[in-house]
Design a protein around this motif. Sequence first.
Motif, short mmCIF file in Angstrom:
data_model
loop_
_atom_site.label_atom_id
_atom_site.label_comp_id
_atom_site.label_asym_id
_atom_site.label_seq_id
_atom_site.Cartn_x
_atom_site.Cartn_y
_atom_site.Cartn_z
N VAL A 103 0.68 -1.03 -0.06
CA VAL A 103 -0.03 0.22 0.20
C VAL A 103 0.75 1.15 0.04
N VAL A 158 1.48 5.20 0.21
CA VAL A 158 0.83 6.26 1.15
C VAL A 158 1.33 7.81 0.50
N ALA A 201 -3.37 4.79 -0.21
CA ALA A 201 -3.67 5.47 1.23
C ALA A 201 -3.31 7.02 1.12
N TYR A 258 -7.97 4.76 -0.18
CA TYR A 258 -8.61 5.17 1.03
C TYR A 258 -7.84 6.44 1.74
N PHE A 282 -7.27 9.11 4.84
CA PHE A 282 -7.33 9.13 6.26
C PHE A 282 -6.98 10.78 6.69
N GLY A 293 -10.71 9.54 -1.73
CA GLY A 293 -10.78 8.37 -1.48
C GLY A 293 -12.10 7.72 -1.55
N LEU A 295 -4.59 4.79 9.83
CA LEU A 295 -4.21 4.19 8.56
C LEU A 295 -3.53 2.98 8.67
N MET A 355 -5.26 -0.46 7.24
CA MET A 355 -4.69 -1.41 6.27
C MET A 355 -4.04 -2.59 6.54
N LEU A 400 3.46 -0.59 3.97
CA LEU A 400 3.11 0.71 3.63
C LEU A 400 4.58 1.50 3.29
#
Length: 285
Positions: free
Chosen positions: A25, A27, A66, A98, A100, A116, A228, A232, A242
Amino acid sequence: MTESSPSTRARFSFPPFFGRRRPLVTVIELSGVVGQLGPARKGLTLARVESAIESAFKPRALKAVALAINSPGGSPVQSRLIHDAIRRQAEKKKIPVYAFIEDVGASGGYILALAGDEIYADASSVVGSIGVISAGFGFHELIGRHGVERRLYTAGEHKSLLDPFRREDPTEVARLQAILDDMHAQFIDLVKARRGDRLGGQDDVFTGAFWTAGPAKERGLVDGIAHLGDLMRARFGENVKLKKVAPDRGSLLRRLMGGESRGLIDPEAVLAALEAKALWARYGR
């Protein structure tokens, strides 16, 4: 050639995790006031974050992107440009996004969060402020008391619209209000398009008010209260990787020159800092 013994085969066997990629993922960090704040203070602009957005969607093993958002807003244009750039990549690569919200995701900061597919916040995060604001000062009485004469020459009937050194004109105020109303309608349309049936239907959602995460969830502005990393890992497993992708900060030389080339005190930088401080202060930050 003799067949390898069992012990030899065991010694060269691959570990059970060999070749298995950890779910990834990326970020994207979106922190600060949206818009250009001057050479010494970098705000969030499409030019600054576009390469980070593209990089975030590139990995092959990508499971999701994210957005780590901490912004009181700023330029509605730059907010929408960044939002649209994220959505284009998400739809092109078929990758879920997503959002956050950390301390604040308000006004233009909430537009960023709308990129998101799902939005989450901390229980104490400030969320909302779906409205448009224009502020200024009137100095016509001040310069009159000090014997200062205002001299202004224009070509174009409305070129000096809402000049702060002359008395406010109701016609010009109405013209500005029409622009603000149009921008507000665009903001509302975006929220409705992105949040759809999740909106709670409360009358105060589009008034410019803002809330902490609990009341924001009741109004459908966020999908839940979560952090977050925790979410995740819950979605993609404890071994999810991440990978942070930060916006471009510019070269060290350019940053130093932007902050020091005009002397010890840069008036533009001071004004930019005050503007940023005022935006954060609205939300108690």
